[in-house]
Design an enzyme around this catalytic site. Structure first.
Site, PDB file in Angstrom:
ATOM      1  N   LYS A 102       0.857  -1.201   0.000  1.00  0.00           N
ATOM      2  CA  LYS A 102       0.000   0.000   0.000  1.00  0.00           C
ATOM      3  C   LYS A 102       0.887   1.243   0.000  1.00  0.00           C
ATOM      4  O   LYS A 102       1.703   1.440   0.888  1.00  0.00           O
ATOM      5  CB  LYS A 102      -0.913   0.004   1.231  1.00  0.00           C
ATOM      6  CG  LYS A 102      -1.706   1.317   1.422  1.00  0.00           C
ATOM      7  CD  LYS A 102      -2.677   1.263   2.600  1.00  0.00           C
ATOM      8  CE  LYS A 102      -3.301   2.630   2.893  1.00  0.00           C
ATOM      9  NZ  LYS A 102      -4.206   2.618   4.060  1.00  0.00           N
ATOM     10  N   ARG A 139      -7.765  -0.023   0.588  1.00  0.00           N
ATOM     11  CA  ARG A 139      -8.321  -1.221  -0.066  1.00  0.00           C
ATOM     12  C   ARG A 139      -8.652  -0.933  -1.536  1.00  0.00           C
ATOM     13  O   ARG A 139      -8.646  -1.844  -2.363  1.00  0.00           O
ATOM     14  CB  ARG A 139      -9.560  -1.700   0.704  1.00  0.00           C
ATOM     15  CG  ARG A 139     -10.707  -0.745   0.715  1.00  0.00           C
ATOM     16  CD  ARG A 139     -11.704  -1.016   1.826  1.00  0.00           C
ATOM     17  NE  ARG A 139     -11.189  -0.623   3.128  1.00  0.00           N
ATOM     18  CZ  ARG A 139     -11.824  -0.789   4.280  1.00  0.00           C
ATOM     19  NH1 ARG A 139     -13.008  -1.353   4.308  1.00  0.00           N
ATOM     20  NH2 ARG A 139     -11.295  -0.398   5.415  1.00  0.00           N
ATOM     21  N   LYS A 167      -9.566  13.087   8.435  1.00  0.00           N
ATOM     22  CA  LYS A 167      -9.151  12.539   9.733  1.00  0.00           C
ATOM     23  C   LYS A 167      -9.040  13.677  10.745  1.00  0.00           C
ATOM     24  O   LYS A 167      -8.558  14.755  10.412  1.00  0.00           O
ATOM     25  CB  LYS A 167      -7.771  11.869   9.606  1.00  0.00           C
ATOM     26  CG  LYS A 167      -7.813  10.489   8.980  1.00  0.00           C
ATOM     27  CD  LYS A 167      -6.450   9.835   9.022  1.00  0.00           C
ATOM     28  CE  LYS A 167      -6.438   8.494   8.322  1.00  0.00           C
ATOM     29  NZ  LYS A 167      -7.211   7.460   8.996  1.00  0.00           N
ATOM     30  N   ASP A 169      -2.267  10.133   4.102  1.00  0.00           N
ATOM     31  CA  ASP A 169      -3.701   9.839   4.209  1.00  0.00           C
ATOM     32  C   ASP A 169      -4.386  10.899   5.077  1.00  0.00           C
ATOM     33  O   ASP A 169      -4.357  10.838   6.298  1.00  0.00           O
ATOM     34  CB  ASP A 169      -3.889   8.442   4.827  1.00  0.00           C
ATOM     35  CG  ASP A 169      -5.360   8.017   4.846  1.00  0.00           C
ATOM     36  OD1 ASP A 169      -6.199   8.736   4.249  1.00  0.00           O
ATOM     37  OD2 ASP A 169      -5.658   6.970   5.444  1.00  0.00           O
ATOM     38  N   ASP A 211     -11.997   7.631   3.608  1.00  0.00           N
ATOM     39  CA  ASP A 211     -10.839   7.255   4.422  1.00  0.00           C
ATOM     40  C   ASP A 211     -10.523   5.758   4.309  1.00  0.00           C
ATOM     41  O   ASP A 211      -9.482   5.304   4.782  1.00  0.00           O
ATOM     42  CB  ASP A 211     -11.094   7.646   5.886  1.00  0.00           C
ATOM     43  CG  ASP A 211      -9.827   7.687   6.714  1.00  0.00           C
ATOM     44  OD1 ASP A 211      -8.741   7.614   6.115  1.00  0.00           O
ATOM     45  OD2 ASP A 211      -9.931   7.790   7.951  1.00  0.00           O
ATOM     46  N   ASP A 235       1.536   5.929   5.790  1.00  0.00           N
ATOM     47  CA  ASP A 235       0.542   5.087   5.116  1.00  0.00           C
ATOM     48  C   ASP A 235       1.089   4.431   3.840  1.00  0.00           C
ATOM     49  O   ASP A 235       0.362   3.764   3.111  1.00  0.00           O
ATOM     50  CB  ASP A 235      -0.715   5.918   4.815  1.00  0.00           C
ATOM     51  CG  ASP A 235      -1.980   5.083   4.966  1.00  0.00           C
ATOM     52  OD1 ASP A 235      -1.911   3.987   5.555  1.00  0.00           O
ATOM     53  OD2 ASP A 235      -3.040   5.518   4.464  1.00  0.00           O
ATOM     54  N   GLU A 245      -9.422   4.176   1.826  1.00  0.00           N
ATOM     55  CA  GLU A 245      -8.849   4.321   0.477  1.00  0.00           C
ATOM     56  C   GLU A 245      -7.836   3.232   0.143  1.00  0.00           C
ATOM     57  O   GLU A 245      -7.636   2.907  -1.019  1.00  0.00           O
ATOM     58  CB  GLU A 245      -8.206   5.704   0.328  1.00  0.00           C
ATOM     59  CG  GLU A 245      -6.786   5.841   0.900  1.00  0.00           C
ATOM     60  CD  GLU A 245      -6.660   5.566   2.391  1.00  0.00           C
ATOM     61  OE1 GLU A 245      -7.661   5.764   3.112  1.00  0.00           O
ATOM     62  OE2 GLU A 245      -5.586   5.136   2.844  1.00  0.00           O
TER      63      GLU A 245
HETATM   64  N1  BES Z   1      -4.468   4.459   6.855  1.00  0.00           N
HETATM   65  C1  BES Z   1      -5.612   4.157   7.604  1.00  0.00           C
HETATM   66  C2  BES Z   1      -5.394   3.058   8.629  1.00  0.00           C
HETATM   67  C3  BES Z   1      -4.406   3.326   9.742  1.00  0.00           C
HETATM   68  C4  BES Z   1      -4.859   3.679  10.990  1.00  0.00           C
HETATM   69  C5  BES Z   1      -3.058   3.159   9.531  1.00  0.00           C
HETATM   70  C6  BES Z   1      -3.952   3.892  12.007  1.00  0.00           C
HETATM   71  C7  BES Z   1      -2.152   3.381  10.557  1.00  0.00           C
HETATM   72  C8  BES Z   1      -2.608   3.741  11.794  1.00  0.00           C
HETATM   73  C9  BES Z   1      -6.754   3.719   6.684  1.00  0.00           C
HETATM   74  O1  BES Z   1      -6.731   4.242   5.421  1.00  0.00           O
HETATM   75  C10 BES Z   1      -8.038   4.160   7.319  1.00  0.00           C
HETATM   76  O2  BES Z   1      -8.176   5.316   7.534  1.00  0.00           O
HETATM   77  N2  BES Z   1      -8.910   3.214   7.603  1.00  0.00           N
HETATM   78  C11 BES Z   1     -10.148   3.513   8.218  1.00  0.00           C
HETATM   79  C12 BES Z   1     -11.219   2.663   7.576  1.00  0.00           C
HETATM   80  C13 BES Z   1     -12.619   3.035   7.982  1.00  0.00           C
HETATM   81  C14 BES Z   1     -12.979   4.381   7.425  1.00  0.00           C
HETATM   82  C15 BES Z   1     -13.564   1.986   7.483  1.00  0.00           C
HETATM   83  C16 BES Z   1     -10.030   3.201   9.707  1.00  0.00           C
HETATM   84  O3  BES Z   1      -9.349   2.241  10.053  1.00  0.00           O
HETATM   85  O4  BES Z   1     -10.549   3.937  10.506  1.00  0.00           O
HETATM   86 ZN    ZN Z   2      -4.818   4.755   4.701  1.00  0.00          ZN
HETATM   87 ZN    ZN Z   3      -7.673   6.150   5.279  1.00  0.00          ZN
END
Ligand code: BES
Ligand code: ZN
Ligand code: ZN
Length: 489
Positions: free
Chosen positions: A256, A342, A268, A261, A338, A279, A340
C-alpha cells in the site's frame, strides 16, 4: 559500524571488551573466561552493587589491562529469560550508547544461551545493533563514529553467511525506515518513485514507473479515484527481481502506497492524522525486501507492485456516495473516503493477478485502525485464503521473532459490503473493520493463494520502544526476509 570476525581463541586488543552479564539475586554472573587482569575490577564493582545486569544496563569500567583499557558490561537480565528478543534489545541499547562515545574498536562477546546455537545469538545481536544504530539523518545532523566491532566466533564460514545476511537486512531496514520517515511532501507518488529509483540503482532490480495516463488506459478506476484530489497524481511502480527465468514460481508482493492519508473528504481528526505519512509503510517494506533479495542474490522470482496515491481533500477529491469501476469491472460505492487503501490495492491486486502470472500474492498494508485496536502495536494481522501458505508464513514469523496473529476471513461479514447502487461498498461499520477490509481485498484475488498483512499497528511508533526509535519500524521486514530466505539456525 562494521562487523568483523576474529577466531574465538585469538588473544586480541581493542579500546574495549564487551562482556554480557546475567542478573542473579542482587549480583550478576557471566559465562566467559575474562582476562585475569580484569577480574579485580569486576569484583570491586560487585562489592558496590552499582550494576545488577538488568536488561539493557551498561557499565563502563576502566582497567590497567594492556589489551582492553575499558571493560563494558552489558546486562541481559536473568539468564532464564534470555531469548533472541532480549539479545536484540540489549545489544541495541549498547549501540545507542556507543553513538555518544568515541571508541574505535570493541571486542564483542556473546552470551551462551539455552539450546540455541551460537549463530542464532550472533544474528540476533547483530540485528539488535543494526536497529540500535539506525538514525534518521535527512533533516537533522546525527551522532557519528561508531566503533568497529570484532566478534570472536568459532567458524569463519558461518560468520560470513550471517554477516552477509545482516548487512543485506541493514540496507533494507534503512531504506524502508527512511522512506517512511521522509516528509510526505517529498515522497508524493512520483517523488517516492524517484527516491526508490536512486536507491536501487545498480542492484539488478528491474523497475518500471507507470504514470496517470497508463493508469487510465488500464482502467484502474479505484486508484484514479483515490488520487483525484491531490495536486500530485497517482503512479504504479513495479520492481522485479527475477533471477530464475526458467522457474515458473513467482511471488508478487503488493504494498500500500498512500503517501499521505488525510482521510479525504471524510477528513481525519487531530490525533489520527499526525502519523499518516506512514501510510506507505507497506510499499516501503516491499521495496526494502526486494533490495535485500537482490543484495543476497537470492534465486527466487519476486515482483513488488506498488500503487501510489496521495489521499487528499480538495475540490477534485472523490466523494462519498460516488460509484467507481475497478479494473476488474466490479463497481464500488464509496461510503467513506478514508477507506482508500483497499481501493488502490484492489486495482493493484487485479493487475498483478491478470498480468504477472503469480504463484502467490502477499500484500502488506497499513490498512485499518481496527487492526491496531485489536492487536496493539507489536502484533500484525494476517489474513489468508490458503491454510498452507498462512502456516508457512507464520513459521517464518516465529523464526524471525516478529509477532503475527492469523485473523479470520469470516465470509458471513460479506453481507456488510453489499451496496444498493453498486456491486459492493468500500466500508461499513468500524466494528470488525480489519476483517471487512480483508474481505474487500479477497474479492480481487479470488482463489489465488494470498496473504494480506495489516501492519497499521506495527509500522510506526509515536514514541521510542524497545530497539525501535521513534518513527518507522520496518515491520515486518524480518519475517518477509525469513519467508524467502530461511536462516539455517
Ligand atoms: N491508513 C488508515 C489506517 C491506519 C490507521 C493506519 C492507524 C495506521 C494507523 C486507513 O486508510 C483508514 O483510515 N482506515 C479507516 C477505515 C474506515 C474508514 C472503514 C479506519 O481504520 O478507521
Ligand atoms: Zn490509509
Ligand atoms: Zn484512510
Amino acid at each position: 559500524m562494521k562487523f568483523h570476525y576474529i577466531p574465538s581463541e585469538q588473544r586480541s586488543k581493542a579500546d574495549a571488551l564487551l562482556l554480557p552479564c546475567f542478573e542473579e539475586e542482587g549480583s550478576f554472573s557471566y559465562t566467559h573466561l575474562v582476562p585475569e587482569e580484569l577480574l579485580a575490577t569486576i569484583s570491586l564493582l560487585k562489592k558496590t552493587g552499582d550494576f545488577l545486569a538488568k536488561k539493557g544496563d551498561l557499565c563502563f569500567l576502566y582497567t590497567e589491562s594492556k589489551s582492553f583499557p575499558r571493560l563494558l558490561l552489558l546486562g541481559l537480565g536473568p539468564k532464564s529469560g534470555v531469548d533472541g528478543e532480549v539479545v536484540r534489545e540489549s545489544y541495541a541499547a549498547l549501540t545507542t550508547a556507543l553513538a555518544k562515545k568515541k571508541l574505535s574498536s570493541i571486542v564483542v562477546l556473546l552470551p551462551h544461551i539455552g539450546e540455541r546455537g551460537a549463530s542464532w545469538t550472533l544474528q540476533a545481536a547483530m540485528e539488535g545493533m543494526v536497529y540500535g544504530s539506525y538514525q534518521f539523518c535527512r533533516y537533522k545532523k546525527q551522532e557519528t563514529g561508531y566503533p568497529e566491532l570484532f566478534f570472536p566466533y568459532p567458524s569463519l564460514d558461518e560468520f560470513f553467511v550471517i554477516h552477509q545476511r545482516v548487512v543485506a537486512f541493514k540496507k533494507a531496514m534503512i531504506l524502508t525506515r527512511d522512506l517512511v520517515n521522509m516528509n510526505a511532501n517529498e515522497k508524493y507518488p512520483a517523488g517516492f518513485c524517484d527516491s526508490v529509483l536512486s536507491q536501487i540503482e545498480g542492484s539488478g532490480i528491474v523497475c518500471s514507473v507507470f504514470d496517470e495516463k497508463w493508469i487510465q488506459q488500464e482502467k484502474m478506476g479505484l486508484l484514479l479515484a483515490v488520487g483525484r484530489g491531490s495536486a500530485t497524481p497517482p503512479r504504479m511502480m513495479v520492481l522485479s527481481w527475477k533471477p530464475c527465468l526458467s522457474d515458473p514460481d513467482h511471488t508478487v508482493l503488493v504494498g500500500k502506497g498512500i503517501t499521505f492519508d488525510t482521510g479525504g473528504l471524510n477528513v481525519k481528526p487531530s490525533g489520527s492524522i499526525e502519523t499518516m505519512k506512514d501510510d506507505m509503510a507497506g510499499a516501503a517494506v516491499v521495496v526494502g525486501l526486494l533490495s535485500a533479495l537482490a543484495e543476497m542474490n537470492i534465486q527466487k522470482n519476486v515482483t513488488a507492485v506498488i500503487p501510489l496515491a496521495e489521499n487528499s481533500l480538495g475540490s477534485r477529491s472523490y466523494k462519498p456516495g460516488d460509484v467507481f469501476r475497478a479494473r476488474s469491472g466490479t463497481t464500488v460505492e464509496i461510503t467513506n473516503t478514508d477507506a482508500e487503501g483497499r481501493l488502490i490495492l484492489a486495482d493493484a491486486l487485479d493487475w498483478s493477478k491478470t498480468e504477472l502470472a503469480p504463484t502467490r500474492i502477499i500484500d502488506v498494508a497499513t490498512l485499518t485502525g481496527a487492526c491496531e485496536v485489536a492487536l496493539g502495536d507489536e502484533i500484525f494481522g494476517l489474513f489468508s485464503n490458503s491454510d498452507s501458505l498462512a502456516f508457512e508464513f507464520e513459521k517464518a514469523a516465529t523464526r524471525a521473532q516478529e509477532a503475527v496473529v492469523r485473523m479470520p476471513l469470516y465470509q458471513g461479514y460479506n453481507e456488510r459490503l453489499k451496496s444498493d447502487i453498486a456491486d459492493c461498498k468500500n466500508a461499513s461499520s468500524r466494528v470488525g473493520g480489519a476483517i471487512l477490509a480483508a474481505l474487500f481485498l479477497e474479492r480481487f484475488v479470488g482463489k489465488l493463494p494470498w496473504i494480506h498483512l495489516d501492519i497499521a499497528g506495527t509500522a510506526f511508533y509515536k514514541d521510542a520502544k524497545g530497539y525501535y526509535g521513534k518513527g518507522a519500524t520496518a515491520s515486518p521486514l524480518r519475517t518477509l526476509l525469513e519467508f524467502f530466505v530461511s536462516s539455517t539456525l
